[in-house]
Design a protein around this motif. Structure first.
Motif, mmCIF file in Angstrom:
data_model
loop_
_atom_site.group_PDB
_atom_site.id
_atom_site.type_symbol
_atom_site.label_atom_id
_atom_site.label_comp_id
_atom_site.label_asym_id
_atom_site.label_seq_id
_atom_site.Cartn_x
_atom_site.Cartn_y
_atom_site.Cartn_z
ATOM 1 N N TRP A 100 21.661 5.053 -16.026
ATOM 2 C CA TRP A 100 21.760 6.367 -15.400
ATOM 3 C C TRP A 100 23.219 6.798 -15.300
ATOM 4 O O TRP A 100 23.675 7.247 -14.241
ATOM 5 C CB TRP A 100 21.096 6.345 -14.028
ATOM 6 N N THR A 101 23.953 6.651 -16.390
ATOM 7 C CA THR A 101 25.355 7.042 -16.408
ATOM 8 C C THR A 101 25.488 8.550 -16.182
ATOM 9 O O THR A 101 24.806 9.342 -16.823
ATOM 10 C CB THR A 101 26.000 6.668 -17.749
ATOM 11 N N GLY A 102 26.362 8.909 -15.266
ATOM 12 C CA GLY A 102 26.607 10.328 -15.003
ATOM 13 C C GLY A 102 25.632 10.974 -14.050
ATOM 14 O O GLY A 102 25.734 12.173 -13.771
ATOM 15 N N SER A 103 24.672 10.207 -13.534
ATOM 16 C CA SER A 103 23.719 10.766 -12.566
ATOM 17 C C SER A 103 23.398 9.706 -11.525
ATOM 18 O O SER A 103 23.647 8.515 -11.726
ATOM 19 C CB SER A 103 22.426 11.224 -13.264
ATOM 20 N N ASP A 104 22.849 10.153 -10.407
ATOM 21 C CA ASP A 104 22.498 9.241 -9.320
ATOM 22 C C ASP A 104 21.154 8.588 -9.643
ATOM 23 O O ASP A 104 20.154 9.270 -9.884
ATOM 24 C CB ASP A 104 22.422 10.006 -8.006
ATOM 25 N N ALA A 105 21.144 7.238 -9.646
ATOM 26 C CA ALA A 105 19.909 6.520 -9.979
ATOM 27 C C ALA A 105 18.892 6.549 -8.850
ATOM 28 O O ALA A 105 17.701 6.293 -9.077
ATOM 29 C CB ALA A 105 20.240 5.069 -10.346
ATOM 30 N N VAL A 106 19.336 6.843 -7.626
ATOM 31 C CA VAL A 106 18.405 6.891 -6.496
ATOM 32 C C VAL A 106 17.384 8.002 -6.729
ATOM 33 O O VAL A 106 17.740 9.144 -7.014
ATOM 34 C CB VAL A 106 19.165 7.118 -5.177
ATOM 35 N N GLY A 107 16.121 7.646 -6.609
ATOM 36 C CA GLY A 107 15.047 8.601 -6.857
ATOM 37 C C GLY A 107 14.456 8.475 -8.248
ATOM 38 O O GLY A 107 13.375 9.023 -8.518
ATOM 39 N N LYS A 108 15.143 7.765 -9.152
ATOM 40 C CA LYS A 108 14.611 7.558 -10.495
ATOM 41 C C LYS A 108 13.537 6.471 -10.476
ATOM 42 O O LYS A 108 13.366 5.752 -9.483
ATOM 43 C CB LYS A 108 15.744 7.166 -11.464
ATOM 44 N N ARG A 109 12.824 6.326 -11.606
ATOM 45 C CA ARG A 109 11.704 5.394 -11.642
ATOM 46 C C ARG A 109 11.879 4.363 -12.746
ATOM 47 O O ARG A 109 12.510 4.608 -13.774
ATOM 48 C CB ARG A 109 10.395 6.138 -11.872
ATOM 49 N N LEU A 110 11.289 3.193 -12.512
ATOM 50 C CA LEU A 110 11.172 2.160 -13.538
ATOM 51 C C LEU A 110 9.836 1.449 -13.342
ATOM 52 O O LEU A 110 9.252 1.474 -12.248
ATOM 53 C CB LEU A 110 12.354 1.188 -13.486
ATOM 54 N N LYS A 111 9.381 0.827 -14.422
ATOM 55 C CA LYS A 111 8.079 0.161 -14.390
ATOM 56 C C LYS A 111 8.274 -1.335 -14.497
ATOM 57 O O LYS A 111 8.904 -1.826 -15.441
ATOM 58 C CB LYS A 111 7.209 0.670 -15.541
ATOM 59 N N LEU A 112 7.739 -2.062 -13.519
ATOM 60 C CA LEU A 112 7.797 -3.523 -13.500
ATOM 61 C C LEU A 112 6.372 -4.040 -13.553
ATOM 62 O O LEU A 112 5.602 -3.849 -12.615
ATOM 63 C CB LEU A 112 8.509 -4.002 -12.227
ATOM 64 N N GLY A 113 6.018 -4.665 -14.663
ATOM 65 C CA GLY A 113 4.627 -5.051 -14.856
ATOM 66 C C GLY A 113 3.769 -3.820 -15.068
ATOM 67 O O GLY A 113 4.002 -3.037 -15.992
ATOM 68 N N LYS A 114 2.810 -3.603 -14.185
ATOM 69 C CA LYS A 114 1.937 -2.432 -14.290
ATOM 70 C C LYS A 114 2.285 -1.346 -13.274
ATOM 71 O O LYS A 114 1.649 -0.293 -13.268
ATOM 72 C CB LYS A 114 0.472 -2.865 -14.075
ATOM 73 N N ASP A 115 3.286 -1.604 -12.432
ATOM 74 C CA ASP A 115 3.568 -0.696 -11.322
ATOM 75 C C ASP A 115 4.849 0.093 -11.564
ATOM 76 O O ASP A 115 5.870 -0.456 -11.995
ATOM 77 C CB ASP A 115 3.709 -1.491 -10.019
ATOM 78 N N TRP A 116 4.793 1.399 -11.264
ATOM 79 C CA TRP A 116 5.982 2.247 -11.290
ATOM 80 C C TRP A 116 6.654 2.160 -9.921
ATOM 81 O O TRP A 116 6.006 2.317 -8.890
ATOM 82 C CB TRP A 116 5.622 3.686 -11.611
ATOM 83 N N GLY A 122 0.807 -1.220 0.000
ATOM 84 C CA GLY A 122 0.000 0.000 0.000
ATOM 85 C C GLY A 122 0.835 1.262 0.000
ATOM 86 O O GLY A 122 0.337 2.327 -0.377
ATOM 87 N N ALA A 123 2.101 1.157 0.400
ATOM 88 C CA ALA A 123 3.011 2.308 0.332
ATOM 89 C C ALA A 123 3.541 2.434 -1.092
ATOM 90 O O ALA A 123 3.428 1.513 -1.907
ATOM 91 C CB ALA A 123 4.160 2.118 1.322
ATOM 92 N N PRO A 124 4.121 3.578 -1.461
ATOM 93 C CA PRO A 124 4.687 3.723 -2.811
ATOM 94 C C PRO A 124 5.696 2.617 -3.105
ATOM 95 O O PRO A 124 6.524 2.262 -2.262
ATOM 96 C CB PRO A 124 5.367 5.102 -2.755
ATOM 97 N N GLY A 125 5.615 2.064 -4.316
ATOM 98 C CA GLY A 125 6.477 0.958 -4.691
ATOM 99 C C GLY A 125 7.940 1.368 -4.783
ATOM 100 O O GLY A 125 8.262 2.431 -5.318
ATOM 101 N N VAL A 126 8.837 0.513 -4.265
ATOM 102 C CA VAL A 126 10.267 0.815 -4.273
ATOM 103 C C VAL A 126 11.039 -0.384 -4.831
ATOM 104 O O VAL A 126 10.525 -1.507 -4.897
ATOM 105 C CB VAL A 126 10.781 1.167 -2.861
ATOM 106 N N VAL A 127 12.282 -0.134 -5.199
ATOM 107 C CA VAL A 127 13.139 -1.175 -5.756
ATOM 108 C C VAL A 127 14.589 -0.804 -5.476
ATOM 109 O O VAL A 127 14.925 0.378 -5.362
ATOM 110 C CB VAL A 127 12.895 -1.332 -7.283
ATOM 111 N N ILE A 128 15.436 -1.798 -5.310
ATOM 112 C CA ILE A 128 16.886 -1.608 -5.226
ATOM 113 C C ILE A 128 17.502 -2.257 -6.459
ATOM 114 O O ILE A 128 17.116 -3.373 -6.825
ATOM 115 C CB ILE A 128 17.465 -2.219 -3.935
#
Length: 257
Positions: free
Chosen positions: A83-99, A67-73
């Motif tokens: 994410w070359t040249g930038s910090d990937a933390v905070g960026k988004r990706l979609k797995l299935g139907k969820d961001w 129920g909390a916002p979806g997260v991933v490591i």
């Protein structure tokens, strides 16, 4: 027990690893780019328990509930690729139907075999991606066998109907991944012993033939005063010289390999 967590599968396991199609926010895949990546579901404190360093961000914790916002490591290899040249933390990706939001970057881990190159990998939190069949991972300050009874008792106290099976140390688990290498080493050892036996038989045959050709010479040597020890050293010296040359050549080749 110093720390404990849960995991769907462990690195270097013999079973298959789950994979799923992933969409990277802001990335347009190439025509033949494969956007399917392996992932695993792990519990809080997994990276601490497994001693997998986090190079950026945080580990999963109690905030990452259903129920909390979806997260991933993600792994370092995935961060470098997208994410070359930038910090990937905070960026988004979609797995299935969820961001999902990237909250951490973990060091690359050998997932399938020791010789594999680093490749993109995802970790999902158990509290948001529930799996009923999980592996309990416990890091101990003493020999693992010494606390096994206590761990079983604790699990039984939590739920008497919860089965525990296939219990082993991480060293034993990793040992299974060496099955092919150990089998190859065993076969090479058998072939080596066979080659050694054949070479010994061949050496015996060569020396025996040489002795049969030198019967008159040996008779003359005995008639002029050579004793049995002299004859032995004459014959054995020839075989020893051949053996020493072969051993030195074999050792040099073995060290080079």
């Amino acid at each position: 027990v110093q720390s404990a967590s849960l995991a769907r599968r462990l690195p270097l396991t013999l079973s298959g690893i789950a994979f799923a199609a992933v969409t990277i926010d802001g990335h347009t895949p190439g025509r033949y780019e494969d956007m399917r990546f392996n992932y695993e579901t792990v519990g809080p404190n997994y990276f601490q328990t497994m001693r997998i360093p986090l190079v950026s961000g945080r580990d999963f914790d109690e905030r990452d509930q259903d129920g909390a916002p979806g997260v991933v490591i993600i792994s370092e290899a995935m961060a470098r690729r997208y994410w070359t040249g930038s910090d990937a933390v905070g960026k988004r990706l979609k797995l299935g139907k969820d961001w999902l939001t990237v909250v951490g970057i973990a060091k690359d881990v050998k997932q399938r075999r020791l010789g594999e190159p680093p490749h993109p990998f995802l970790y999902l939190p158990l509290l948001q991606d529930y799996r009923s069949n999980m592996i309990l991972v416990a890091r101990t300050a003493v020999a693992p066998g010494a606390v096994l009874h206590a761990v079983r008792a604790e699990v039984a106290a939590l739920d008497p109907g919860m089965p525990m099976f296939d219990v082993k140390t991480l060293e034993e688990h990793i040992g299974l991944s060496f099955y092919l290498q150990r089998m190859a080493a065993t076969l090479l050892s058998i072939f080596g012993l066979l080659a050694l036996s054949l070479s010994a038989i061949g050496l015996y045959g060569v020396i025996a033939y040489s002795v049969s050709q030198r019967t008159r010479e040996l008779g003359i040597r005995i008639s002029v005063g050579a004793d049995r020890r002299d004859i032995y050293w004459l014959i054995l010296g020839q075989g020893l010289r051949l053996s020493i040359v072969g051993l030195l050549g074999g050792l040099v080749a073995a060290l080079a390999v």
